[in-house]
Motif scaffolding. Sequence first.
Motif, PDB file in Angstrom:
ATOM      1  N   SER A   3       0.834  -1.194   0.000  1.00  0.00           N
ATOM      2  CA  SER A   3       0.000   0.000   0.000  1.00  0.00           C
ATOM      3  C   SER A   3       0.871   1.248   0.000  1.00  0.00           C
ATOM      4  O   SER A   3       1.855   1.316   0.733  1.00  0.00           O
ATOM      5  N   VAL A   4       0.476   2.211  -0.803  1.00  0.00           N
ATOM      6  CA  VAL A   4       1.086   3.537  -0.798  1.00  0.00           C
ATOM      7  C   VAL A   4       0.067   4.448  -0.125  1.00  0.00           C
ATOM      8  O   VAL A   4      -1.091   4.501  -0.545  1.00  0.00           O
ATOM      9  N   ILE A   5       0.482   5.143   0.920  1.00  0.00           N
ATOM     10  CA  ILE A   5      -0.411   6.036   1.658  1.00  0.00           C
ATOM     11  C   ILE A   5      -0.045   7.473   1.305  1.00  0.00           C
ATOM     12  O   ILE A   5       1.111   7.876   1.439  1.00  0.00           O
ATOM     13  N   MET A   6      -1.055   8.238   0.855  1.00  0.00           N
ATOM     14  CA  MET A   6      -0.830   9.614   0.439  1.00  0.00           C
ATOM     15  C   MET A   6      -1.804  10.538   1.177  1.00  0.00           C
ATOM     16  O   MET A   6      -2.972  10.638   0.826  1.00  0.00           O
ATOM     17  N   PRO A   7      -1.336  11.220   2.236  1.00  0.00           N
ATOM     18  CA  PRO A   7      -2.179  12.228   2.874  1.00  0.00           C
ATOM     19  C   PRO A   7      -2.299  13.443   1.950  1.00  0.00           C
ATOM     20  O   PRO A   7      -1.358  13.763   1.216  1.00  0.00           O
ATOM     21  N   ASN A  29       1.353  -3.989  -8.865  1.00  0.00           N
ATOM     22  CA  ASN A  29       0.655  -4.734  -7.822  1.00  0.00           C
ATOM     23  C   ASN A  29       0.681  -3.961  -6.502  1.00  0.00           C
ATOM     24  O   ASN A  29       1.398  -4.323  -5.560  1.00  0.00           O
ATOM     25  N   PHE A  30      -0.096  -2.892  -6.436  1.00  0.00           N
ATOM     26  CA  PHE A  30      -0.159  -2.050  -5.243  1.00  0.00           C
ATOM     27  C   PHE A  30      -1.538  -1.422  -5.158  1.00  0.00           C
ATOM     28  O   PHE A  30      -2.323  -1.460  -6.110  1.00  0.00           O
ATOM     29  N   GLU A  31      -1.816  -0.841  -4.012  1.00  0.00           N
ATOM     30  CA  GLU A  31      -2.990   0.005  -3.858  1.00  0.00           C
ATOM     31  C   GLU A  31      -2.506   1.369  -3.389  1.00  0.00           C
ATOM     32  O   GLU A  31      -1.549   1.467  -2.628  1.00  0.00           O
ATOM     33  N   LEU A  32      -3.144   2.404  -3.867  1.00  0.00           N
ATOM     34  CA  LEU A  32      -2.830   3.780  -3.468  1.00  0.00           C
ATOM     35  C   LEU A  32      -3.986   4.274  -2.619  1.00  0.00           C
ATOM     36  O   LEU A  32      -5.126   4.357  -3.091  1.00  0.00           O
ATOM     37  N   ILE A  33      -3.703   4.559  -1.372  1.00  0.00           N
ATOM     38  CA  ILE A  33      -4.720   5.052  -0.446  1.00  0.00           C
ATOM     39  C   ILE A  33      -4.490   6.543  -0.247  1.00  0.00           C
ATOM     40  O   ILE A  33      -3.476   6.954   0.315  1.00  0.00           O
ATOM     41  N   VAL A  34      -5.424   7.341  -0.740  1.00  0.00           N
ATOM     42  CA  VAL A  34      -5.352   8.787  -0.585  1.00  0.00           C
ATOM     43  C   VAL A  34      -6.374   9.183   0.468  1.00  0.00           C
ATOM     44  O   VAL A  34      -7.542   8.804   0.389  1.00  0.00           O
ATOM     45  N   THR A  69      -3.800  11.673   9.655  1.00  0.00           N
ATOM     46  CA  THR A  69      -4.306  11.257   8.356  1.00  0.00           C
ATOM     47  C   THR A  69      -3.661   9.943   7.924  1.00  0.00           C
ATOM     48  O   THR A  69      -4.325   9.057   7.378  1.00  0.00           O
ATOM     49  N   ARG A  70      -2.371   9.778   8.182  1.00  0.00           N
ATOM     50  CA  ARG A  70      -1.725   8.497   7.886  1.00  0.00           C
ATOM     51  C   ARG A  70      -2.330   7.369   8.728  1.00  0.00           C
ATOM     52  O   ARG A  70      -2.493   6.243   8.250  1.00  0.00           O
ATOM     53  N   MET A  71      -2.665   7.660   9.960  1.00  0.00           N
ATOM     54  CA  MET A  71      -3.289   6.643  10.814  1.00  0.00           C
ATOM     55  C   MET A  71      -4.672   6.259  10.274  1.00  0.00           C
ATOM     56  O   MET A  71      -5.050   5.092  10.327  1.00  0.00           O
ATOM     57  N   THR A  72      -5.414   7.228   9.748  1.00  0.00           N
ATOM     58  CA  THR A  72      -6.696   6.917   9.107  1.00  0.00           C
ATOM     59  C   THR A  72      -6.465   5.941   7.951  1.00  0.00           C
ATOM     60  O   THR A  72      -7.171   4.950   7.810  1.00  0.00           O
ATOM     61  N   ALA A  73      -5.458   6.202   7.137  1.00  0.00           N
ATOM     62  CA  ALA A  73      -5.167   5.342   5.980  1.00  0.00           C
ATOM     63  C   ALA A  73      -4.769   3.935   6.410  1.00  0.00           C
ATOM     64  O   ALA A  73      -5.135   2.955   5.757  1.00  0.00           O
ATOM     65  N   ARG A  74      -4.067   3.817   7.511  1.00  0.00           N
ATOM     66  CA  ARG A  74      -3.621   2.492   7.976  1.00  0.00           C
ATOM     67  C   ARG A  74      -4.802   1.599   8.311  1.00  0.00           C
ATOM     68  O   ARG A  74      -4.704   0.375   8.207  1.00  0.00           O
TER      69      ARG A  74
END
Length: 77
Positions: A3-7, A29-34, A69-74
Motif C-alpha cells: 500500500s502507498v499512503i498519500m495524505p 501490484n499495489f494500492e494507493l490510499i489517498v 491522516t496516515r493513521m486513518t489510511a492504515r
Amino acid sequence: QFSVIMPAFNSATTIVRAINSVLNQSYTNFELIVVDDASNDNTIELIYNFSDPRLLFFKNEFKKGAAGTRMTARKYS
C-alpha cells in the motif's frame, strides 16, 4: 501487494501529478490510499476524476494533521 499512503490537504495544485506519478509506475501490484484531511479547496473533486481500481479514497471529517491522516489510511490498508 503493498500500500502507498498519500495524505492530502489543500493539494489541488499537486494532487493530480502526485497520483499519476504513483499510478504510472511499471510495477502495478499495489494500492494507493489517498486520505484527504478536510481540505477546503477542490482537492476532493480532482481525486474523484480518477477511476483506477488501485486508488482508494477516504476523507477525514475534521482536520487531523499529517500523522493523524496516515493513521486513518492504515485502517484501510
